[in-house]
Design a protein around this motif. Structure first.
Motif, PDB file in Angstrom:
ATOM      1  N   MET A  59      51.230  60.833  17.368  1.00 21.98           N
ATOM      2  CA  MET A  59      51.046  62.238  17.675  1.00 21.98           C
ATOM      3  C   MET A  59      50.184  62.951  16.631  1.00 21.98           C
ATOM      4  N   PRO A  60      50.378  62.691  15.319  1.00 17.92           N
ATOM      5  CA  PRO A  60      49.530  63.369  14.334  1.00 17.92           C
ATOM      6  C   PRO A  60      48.039  63.055  14.516  1.00 17.92           C
ATOM      7  N   ASN A  61      47.708  61.824  14.948  1.00 20.42           N
ATOM      8  CA  ASN A  61      46.294  61.492  15.143  1.00 20.42           C
ATOM      9  C   ASN A  61      45.671  62.321  16.245  1.00 20.42           C
ATOM     10  N   ILE A  62      46.438  62.581  17.308  1.00 21.09           N
ATOM     11  CA  ILE A  62      45.937  63.419  18.396  1.00 21.09           C
ATOM     12  C   ILE A  62      45.744  64.843  17.895  1.00 21.09           C
ATOM     13  N   ARG A  63      46.706  65.323  17.119  1.00 24.58           N
ATOM     14  CA  ARG A  63      46.604  66.676  16.567  1.00 24.58           C
ATOM     15  C   ARG A  63      45.382  66.797  15.656  1.00 24.58           C
ATOM     16  N   HIS A  64      45.168  65.813  14.803  1.00 19.40           N
ATOM     17  CA  HIS A  64      43.991  65.828  13.926  1.00 19.40           C
ATOM     18  C   HIS A  64      42.708  65.815  14.743  1.00 19.40           C
ATOM     19  N   ALA A  65      42.688  65.015  15.792  1.00 17.18           N
ATOM     20  CA  ALA A  65      41.499  64.934  16.642  1.00 17.18           C
ATOM     21  C   ALA A  65      41.226  66.265  17.336  1.00 17.18           C
ATOM     22  N   ILE A  66      42.280  66.923  17.794  1.00 15.71           N
ATOM     23  CA  ILE A  66      42.106  68.223  18.457  1.00 15.71           C
ATOM     24  C   ILE A  66      41.589  69.254  17.466  1.00 15.71           C
ATOM     25  N   TYR A  67      42.193  69.325  16.273  1.00 16.68           N
ATOM     26  CA  TYR A  67      41.721  70.266  15.248  1.00 16.68           C
ATOM     27  C   TYR A  67      40.255  69.985  14.888  1.00 16.68           C
ATOM     28  N   THR A  68      39.914  68.721  14.729  1.00 16.77           N
ATOM     29  CA  THR A  68      38.550  68.357  14.363  1.00 16.77           C
ATOM     30  C   THR A  68      37.569  68.715  15.477  1.00 16.77           C
ATOM     31  N   ALA A  69      37.945  68.453  16.724  1.00 12.04           N
ATOM     32  CA  ALA A  69      37.077  68.793  17.856  1.00 12.04           C
ATOM     33  C   ALA A  69      36.871  70.301  17.945  1.00 12.04           C
ATOM     34  N   LEU A  70      37.958  71.061  17.789  1.00 12.28           N
ATOM     35  CA  LEU A  70      37.830  72.520  17.813  1.00 12.28           C
ATOM     36  C   LEU A  70      36.999  73.029  16.636  1.00 12.28           C
ATOM     37  N   GLY A 128      42.404  69.191  10.428  1.00  8.85           N
ATOM     38  CA  GLY A 128      42.072  67.978  11.154  1.00  8.85           C
ATOM     39  C   GLY A 128      41.246  66.982  10.373  1.00  8.85           C
ATOM     40  N   SER A 129      40.316  67.488   9.577  1.00 11.16           N
ATOM     41  CA  SER A 129      39.429  66.615   8.816  1.00 11.16           C
ATOM     42  C   SER A 129      39.037  67.302   7.511  1.00 11.16           C
ATOM     43  N   PRO A 130      39.805  67.096   6.457  1.00 11.66           N
ATOM     44  CA  PRO A 130      39.478  67.728   5.178  1.00 11.66           C
ATOM     45  C   PRO A 130      38.052  67.414   4.710  1.00 11.66           C
ATOM     46  N   ARG A 131      37.552  66.249   5.057  1.00  9.72           N
ATOM     47  CA  ARG A 131      36.180  65.896   4.680  1.00  9.72           C
ATOM     48  C   ARG A 131      35.166  66.818   5.363  1.00  9.72           C
ATOM     49  N   PHE A 132      35.393  67.133   6.649  1.00 11.48           N
ATOM     50  CA  PHE A 132      34.531  68.055   7.382  1.00 11.48           C
ATOM     51  C   PHE A 132      34.644  69.456   6.776  1.00 11.48           C
ATOM     52  N   ALA A 133      35.855  69.881   6.424  1.00  7.23           N
ATOM     53  CA  ALA A 133      36.053  71.198   5.805  1.00  7.23           C
ATOM     54  C   ALA A 133      35.299  71.284   4.481  1.00  7.23           C
ATOM     55  N   LEU A 134      35.362  70.226   3.692  1.00  6.37           N
ATOM     56  CA  LEU A 134      34.638  70.206   2.418  1.00  6.37           C
ATOM     57  C   LEU A 134      33.138  70.266   2.649  1.00  6.37           C
ATOM     58  N   TRP A 135      32.661  69.553   3.659  1.00  9.49           N
ATOM     59  CA  TRP A 135      31.233  69.565   3.975  1.00  9.49           C
ATOM     60  C   TRP A 135      30.779  70.979   4.338  1.00  9.49           C
ATOM     61  N   ILE A 136      31.573  71.692   5.133  1.00 12.03           N
ATOM     62  CA  ILE A 136      31.214  73.068   5.500  1.00 12.03           C
ATOM     63  C   ILE A 136      31.219  73.960   4.264  1.00 12.03           C
ATOM     64  N   ARG A 137      32.259  73.820   3.426  1.00 15.45           N
ATOM     65  CA  ARG A 137      32.342  74.651   2.215  1.00 15.45           C
ATOM     66  C   ARG A 137      31.179  74.401   1.254  1.00 15.45           C
ATOM     67  N   GLU A 138      30.648  73.182   1.243  1.00 14.55           N
ATOM     68  CA  GLU A 138      29.551  72.853   0.339  1.00 14.55           C
ATOM     69  C   GLU A 138      28.182  72.961   1.000  1.00 14.55           C
ATOM     70  N   HIS A 139      28.143  73.370   2.266  1.00 15.44           N
ATOM     71  CA  HIS A 139      26.877  73.515   2.976  1.00 15.44           C
ATOM     72  C   HIS A 139      26.039  74.594   2.284  1.00 15.44           C
ATOM     73  N   PRO A 140      24.754  74.330   2.034  1.00 14.68           N
ATOM     74  CA  PRO A 140      23.944  75.309   1.302  1.00 14.68           C
ATOM     75  C   PRO A 140      23.793  76.646   2.017  1.00 14.68           C
ATOM     76  N   ARG A 141      23.840  76.669   3.334  1.00 13.47           N
ATOM     77  CA  ARG A 141      23.651  77.911   4.082  1.00 13.47           C
ATOM     78  C   ARG A 141      24.962  78.670   4.280  1.00 13.47           C
ATOM     79  N   PHE A 142      26.030  77.966   4.614  1.00 16.87           N
ATOM     80  CA  PHE A 142      27.291  78.603   4.969  1.00 16.87           C
ATOM     81  C   PHE A 142      28.310  78.618   3.840  1.00 16.87           C
ATOM     82  N   GLY A 143      28.229  77.669   2.938  1.00 17.10           N
ATOM     83  CA  GLY A 143      29.232  77.498   1.896  1.00 17.10           C
ATOM     84  C   GLY A 143      29.465  78.699   0.996  1.00 17.10           C
ATOM     85  N   PRO A 144      28.406  79.316   0.452  1.00 14.47           N
ATOM     86  CA  PRO A 144      28.651  80.428  -0.470  1.00 14.47           C
ATOM     87  C   PRO A 144      29.414  81.599   0.153  1.00 14.47           C
ATOM     88  N   SER A 145      29.080  81.956   1.388  1.00 10.77           N
ATOM     89  CA  SER A 145      29.794  83.066   2.039  1.00 10.77           C
ATOM     90  C   SER A 145      31.237  82.694   2.322  1.00 10.77           C
TER      91      SER A 145
END
Length: 150
Positions: A1-12, A45-62
Motif C-alpha cells: 500500500m505505501p508504494n501505491i501511495r508514493h506513486a500517487i503523490y509522485t504522479a500528482l 512521494g519522492s524526496p529526490r524529486f522534491a530536492l530536485w525542485i528545491r535546487e532547480h535554478p529557476r524555481f528553487g530560490p522562490s
C-alpha cells in the motif's frame, strides 16, 4: 500500500510541476502555487524529486524563500501584482454580471493585498550571495566565514 501511495503523490507532484511550467508561458496560470504544491506532494512521494525542485535554478530560490521565511521575492511580487491587475481589467471589461464582476475584483484585490504584504526574503536568511547554496550546504561554509577569508 505505501508504494501505491508514493506513486500517487509522485504522479500528482509531476502533474503539478508540469502545470507550474505551463504557468511560465500562460499569464492566466499561476506558477508558484503549483511549484509549492509539487514540492509538498513530492516530499511525500519522492524526496529526490522534491530536492530536485528545491535546487532547480529557476524555481528553487522562490520555493526556498517561501519555506524558510514565508517570503516572496520582489520580482515575483511585481509580476504577480501586474498579472492580477491585468486580470481585473479583463474581468471588468468582459464579465457582464455586475455581482460576479464585483466579487471577482474584490477577491483579486484581497489576493493582491495579501501578496503585497508578504515579506521579501532576507539576504542573510541562510544563503550567501557569494556562495552557491549547494556549495554552502556541502561545505558548511557561511557568509561570515567567506567574508573573513577575503
Amino acid at each position: 500500500m505505501p508504494n501505491i501511495r508514493h506513486a500517487i503523490y509522485t504522479a500528482l507532484a509531476g502533474i503539478s510541476f508540469a502545470l507550474g511550467v505551463i504557468g511560465l508561458f500562460l499569464p492566466v496560470m499561476p506558477t508558484t502555487c503549483f511549484m509549492l504544491l509539487a514540492v509538498w506532494l513530492a516530499s511525500r512521494g519522492s524526496p529526490r524529486f522534491a530536492l530536485w525542485i528545491r535546487e532547480h535554478p529557476r524555481f528553487g530560490p522562490s520555493i526556498s524563500a517561501w519555506e524558510r521565511e514565508r517570503a516572496i521575492p520582489t520580482h515575483a511580487k511585481r509580476w504577480a501584482l501586474a498579472m492580477l491587475v491585468v486580470s481585473m481589467l479583463v474581468i471588468a471589461l468582459s464579465v457582464e454580471s455586475l455581482p460576479v464582476r464585483v466579487a471577482l475584483i474584490v477577491g483579486l484585490s484581497g489576493l493582491s493585498l495579501w501578496i503585497a504584504t508578504r515579506p521579501t526574503p532576507r539576504q542573510s536568511g541562510g544563503s550567501c550571495p557569494m556562495l552557491p547554496a549547494s556549495s554552502e550546504r556541502l561545505t558548511g561554509a557561511s557568509c561570515s566565514s567567506q567574508r573573513s577569508n577575503r
